[in-house]
Design an enzyme around this catalytic site. Structure first.
Site, PDB file in Angstrom:
ATOM      1  N   ARG A 116       0.834  -1.192   0.000  1.00 45.39           N
ATOM      2  CA  ARG A 116       0.000   0.000   0.000  1.00 45.39           C
ATOM      3  C   ARG A 116       0.879   1.255   0.000  1.00 45.39           C
ATOM      4  O   ARG A 116       1.940   1.296   0.640  1.00 45.39           O
ATOM      5  CB  ARG A 116      -0.866  -0.016   1.252  1.00 45.39           C
ATOM      6  CG  ARG A 116      -1.945   1.048   1.326  1.00 45.39           C
ATOM      7  CD  ARG A 116      -3.038   0.778   0.359  1.00 45.39           C
ATOM      8  NE  ARG A 116      -4.237   1.567   0.633  1.00 45.39           N
ATOM      9  CZ  ARG A 116      -5.184   1.760  -0.283  1.00 45.39           C
ATOM     10  NH1 ARG A 116      -5.090   1.227  -1.488  1.00 45.39           N
ATOM     11  NH2 ARG A 116      -6.250   2.464  -0.003  1.00 45.39           N
ATOM     12  N   THR A 414      -8.354  -0.025 -10.843  1.00 44.65           N
ATOM     13  CA  THR A 414      -7.628  -1.146 -10.212  1.00 44.65           C
ATOM     14  C   THR A 414      -7.694  -2.387 -11.090  1.00 44.65           C
ATOM     15  O   THR A 414      -8.503  -2.469 -12.009  1.00 44.65           O
ATOM     16  CB  THR A 414      -8.193  -1.432  -8.804  1.00 44.65           C
ATOM     17  OG1 THR A 414      -8.145  -0.252  -8.047  1.00 44.65           O
ATOM     18  CG2 THR A 414      -7.463  -2.526  -8.073  1.00 44.65           C
ATOM     19  N   THR A 432      -3.250  -1.177  -7.964  1.00 49.43           N
ATOM     20  CA  THR A 432      -4.083  -0.011  -8.262  1.00 49.43           C
ATOM     21  C   THR A 432      -3.265   1.274  -8.343  1.00 49.43           C
ATOM     22  O   THR A 432      -2.150   1.346  -7.829  1.00 49.43           O
ATOM     23  CB  THR A 432      -5.146   0.143  -7.136  1.00 49.43           C
ATOM     24  OG1 THR A 432      -6.019   1.216  -7.438  1.00 49.43           O
ATOM     25  CG2 THR A 432      -4.508   0.419  -5.779  1.00 49.43           C
ATOM     26  N   GLU A 434      -5.629   3.847  -7.850  1.00 46.19           N
ATOM     27  CA  GLU A 434      -6.869   4.424  -7.310  1.00 46.19           C
ATOM     28  C   GLU A 434      -7.825   4.793  -8.440  1.00 46.19           C
ATOM     29  O   GLU A 434      -8.390   3.913  -9.025  1.00 46.19           O
ATOM     30  CB  GLU A 434      -6.591   5.600  -6.372  1.00 46.19           C
ATOM     31  CG  GLU A 434      -7.509   5.683  -5.167  1.00 46.19           C
ATOM     32  CD  GLU A 434      -9.006   5.654  -5.418  1.00 46.19           C
ATOM     33  OE1 GLU A 434      -9.599   4.560  -5.307  1.00 46.19           O
ATOM     34  OE2 GLU A 434      -9.597   6.703  -5.702  1.00 46.19           O
ATOM     35  N   ASP A 456      -8.173   7.957  -0.540  1.00 41.37           N
ATOM     36  CA  ASP A 456      -8.886   6.892   0.190  1.00 41.37           C
ATOM     37  C   ASP A 456      -8.966   7.196   1.688  1.00 41.37           C
ATOM     38  O   ASP A 456      -9.696   6.535   2.418  1.00 41.37           O
ATOM     39  CB  ASP A 456      -8.210   5.526  -0.006  1.00 41.37           C
ATOM     40  CG  ASP A 456      -8.577   4.869  -1.332  1.00 41.37           C
ATOM     41  OD1 ASP A 456      -9.376   5.441  -2.095  1.00 41.37           O
ATOM     42  OD2 ASP A 456      -8.053   3.766  -1.612  1.00 41.37           O
ATOM     43  N   GLY A 501     -12.695  -2.427  -8.196  1.00 37.84           N
ATOM     44  CA  GLY A 501     -14.029  -1.867  -7.960  1.00 37.84           C
ATOM     45  C   GLY A 501     -14.187  -1.071  -6.685  1.00 37.84           C
ATOM     46  O   GLY A 501     -15.300  -0.933  -6.189  1.00 37.84           O
TER      47      GLY A 501
HETATM   48  N1  GLU Z   1      -8.235   2.648  -3.989  1.00 38.99           N
HETATM   49  C1  GLU Z   1      -9.071   1.509  -3.805  1.00 38.99           C
HETATM   50  C2  GLU Z   1      -8.617   0.651  -2.655  1.00 38.99           C
HETATM   51  O1  GLU Z   1      -7.472   0.574  -2.415  1.00 38.99           O
HETATM   52  C3  GLU Z   1      -9.129   0.657  -5.013  1.00 38.99           C
HETATM   53  C4  GLU Z   1      -9.751   1.349  -6.141  1.00 38.99           C
HETATM   54  C5  GLU Z   1     -10.412   0.425  -7.075  1.00 38.99           C
HETATM   55  O2  GLU Z   1     -10.569  -0.738  -6.829  1.00 38.99           O
HETATM   56  O3  GLU Z   1     -10.803   0.854  -8.089  1.00 38.99           O
HETATM   57  O4  GLU Z   1      -9.390   0.015  -2.024  1.00 38.99           O
END
Ligand code: GLU
Length: 603
Positions: A116, A414, A432, A434, A456, A501
């Site tokens: 992350r 993602t 991802t 984001e 996020d 998603g």
């Molecule tokens: N930023 C999101 C996450 O880390 C993911 C974004 C996505 O799945 O489109 O949970």
């Protein structure tokens, strides 16, 4: 009952890039390799010797070539991910982060690596506030403020150091060739570029790469990314230290701190505070995986700062209190929606970066807490959202701690890939940047987009007066919904899956697991099934194909209400059959579909 639904526009997931014969032979190690026929693009492949499933046929083929040449699941995952960085640059890349779950056949252990992104050391709780007020979300996305220190290159290096059998240079080489020679723009890529045209145009480096001739590249034309090819070459030659220190790191920091914006662009682009020290100090730590027993299966997922493991896990524990397999379809769907509604109340209240906040992970995954929360659910009537959070630290049947925290505004981009090898190792990897297109800024001369992962975080406590574990902080990781998952049965891999998603990732994975484990669906049927996503909101987001299901009448009768969208998620996975064969599965239709393949028989 009258069926009327609102339609909600949801940004599309990454492109599955069209196949034509101008892209290099996938997996070919030498520059100058012959042009190849398009790789096959199938939603399901059954066979032996290893498997790859991803959102893109070139990426799958590159991963498969690694397996064919004796590489393992970790090697294949890195090569596949690097290729996705070329063909799906709006969904993932070395400017972003991800979570990787690995089953190691030799030990029977499941490891999870937290790739992350982190906030810079300068970030405080007020990262996205001005005069005490949150800045507009879209201005936060397209800024230097939103950029977290990328974790993807470090993730690749860490997993290869421990479990890989090839070096990074070998595994980046096919993607380097792909970037140099180019790929053919398909409808999905074109549409995603067009949707981003105004903001991409504001940044000269992004415009130059993704808006050749000042507009989205035409469908059927070749898009090359020699800068990314060169960046991959540098990382292969010098290791990922060359990303976190030195000239590439300096270029990232310049982009974040002094965004190069077209003087004619009508756009406020705030700088961020990332420094080269932030990059040099970055880590991709191991986390203890989440683990729960679900009807005799062992389900492994990503622990905090991921909310996937705890939220999918809590919902499964709630569902284990009822006979899901014996229910009619409406009752099954009702319990599915209600379990995620309740689990999201608890996710939003309790999950954040465990290095900064005391996340009660074990308690959230306890059967006692699940029983307390299942107590709220009626078989005949949908709950009214927002449902208050429970307190997993103090068992109270049907109790709450009073807090109501809304979900965040994670993007819908993602990508997810799954690999397995002939030795039984498995990788489930979600990565991802984001939003689709990340923060919109290509690092000049380097060929990759920066993430906007820090959006996020909650910009301010989402419910004033209530604790929020997901406020920004120095070197803190924003909470994620990514939910790469591996399921074992009697200690052996049964299946692995995941999806893009945003917050719908959690409900997509929950739906796939219950369809496959409880409702007699094949993995392909589970991945293809119409979806709805209840995340503790008044209405449930549902695909139009979902609201057309006959069983939905039984949901409307129970008080469920739906907003419709064209597509939720783009999952992939691998299953191990009892006879020793592997089944690789990719999304069959959403976003143009993904690509599944096995080593033998070859496609
Ligand atoms: N930023 C999101 C996450 O880390 C993911 C974004 C996505 O799945 O489109 O949970």
């Amino acid at each position: 009952m009258r069926r009327s639904f609102r339609t909600v526009a949801v940004l599309a997931t990454a492109a599955a890039v069209a196949a034509v014969a101008v892209v290099p032979a996938a997996g070919e190690p030498e520059v100058g390799a012959r042009a190849a026929a398009p790789p096959p693009k199938r939603p399901e492949a059954v066979g032996h010797g290893g498997a790859v499933a991803s959102a893109d046929e070139y990426a799958t083929e590159i991963g498969l070539a690694v397996l064919r040449r004796g590489g393992n699941a970790v090697d294949a995952a890195v090569a596949t991910a690097a290729a996705l960085g070329v063909t799906e640059p709006y969904s993932n890349g070395i400017g972003g982060g991800g979570f990787l779950v690995h089953y190691e056949a030799a030990t029977g252990e499941v490891h999870t690596v937290d790739g992350r992104e982190t906030a810079p050391a300068s970030a405080g709780e007020d990262l996205f506030l001005e005069d005490g007020q949150p800045i507009p979300f879209d201005e936060a996305v397209t800024s230097g403020l939103s950029v977290g220190v990328p974790g993807t290159p470090l993730t690749w290096q860490r997993v290869l150091d421990r479990w890989g059998s090839r070096d990074l240079a070998q595994l980046l080489r096919p993607a380097e060739i792909l970037a140099r020679r180019g790929f053919v723009v398909d409808e999905n890529f074109h549409r995603q570029t067009a949707a981003n045209q105004e903001r991409f145009a504001a940044f000269p480096a992004t415009r130059e790469l993704f808006l050749p001739d000042g507009r989205p590249p035409e469908i059927g034309t070749v898009l090359r990314n020699p800068d990314l090819a060169e960046t991959y070459r540098i990382l292969g030659t010098h290791g990922v230290e060359a990303f976190y220190q030195g000239e590439i790191a300096e270029d990232i920091v310049s982009s974040v701190r002094e965004p190069q914006v077209d003087p004619g662009a009508d756009r406020v682009v705030r700088p961020g505070g990332m420094t080269t020290d932030d990059l040099a100090a970055h880590t991709a730590p191991d986390r203890p995986s989440t683990r729960l027993d679900y009807r005799g299966y062992e389900v492994y997922g990503m622990a905090p700062p991921g909310s996937g493991g705890t939220t999918v896990g809590e919902a499964l524990n709630i569902l284990e209190t009822v006979d899901l397999a014996g229910m009619d379809e409406s009752s099954y769907l009702h319990w599915l929606l209600e379990s995620s509604r309740v689990a999201f109340a608890d996710r939003n209240r309790w999950v954040g970066d465990p290095d900064f906040t005391d996340v009660p992970t074990g308690e959230l995954l306890s059967d006692a807490f699940a029983a307390d929360r299942a107590c709220l659910i009626s078989p005949d009537r949908a709950l009214t959202s927002p449902v208050p959070a429970g307190d997993p630290r103090a068992s109270t049947p049907c109790g709450t701690d009073g807090g109501q925290v809304e979900p965040g505004r994670e993007g819908m981009s993602t990508t997810h890939l799954t690999t397995a090898d002939r030795w039984g190792n498995v990788v489930s990897y979600t990565l991802t940047i984001e939003q689709t297109g990340g923060n919109g800024m290509v690092v000049p001369g380097r060929g990759f987009l920066l993430n906007n992962e820090l959006t996020d975080f909650s910009f301010s406590p989402v419910t004033p007066g209530e604790p929020d574990p997901n406020l920004p902080g120095p070197r803190k990781r924003p909470r994620s919904s990514m939910a790469p998952t591996i399921v074992l049965h009697d200690g052996k891999p049964l299946l692995a899956t995941g999806s893009p998603g945003g917050t719908t990732i959690i409900t997509t994975v929950l739906g796939i697991l219950t369809q496959r484990l409880d409702r007699e669906a094949s993995l392909l049927e589970a991945v293809a099934a119409p979806r709805a996503s209840q995340r503790n909101t008044a209405t449930t987001l549902a695909e139009t194909t979902f609201v057309d299901l006959p069983a939905v009448d039984g949901l409307l009768d129970r008080g469920h209400r739906f907003d419709t969208t064209s597509g939720i998620g783009m999952a992939s996975g691998v299953e191990f059959l009892p006879d020793g064969r592997l089944v690789a599965v990719a999304e069959p239709t959403r976003q143009g579909g993904g690509a599944a393949a096995v080593v033998w028989p070859s496609p």
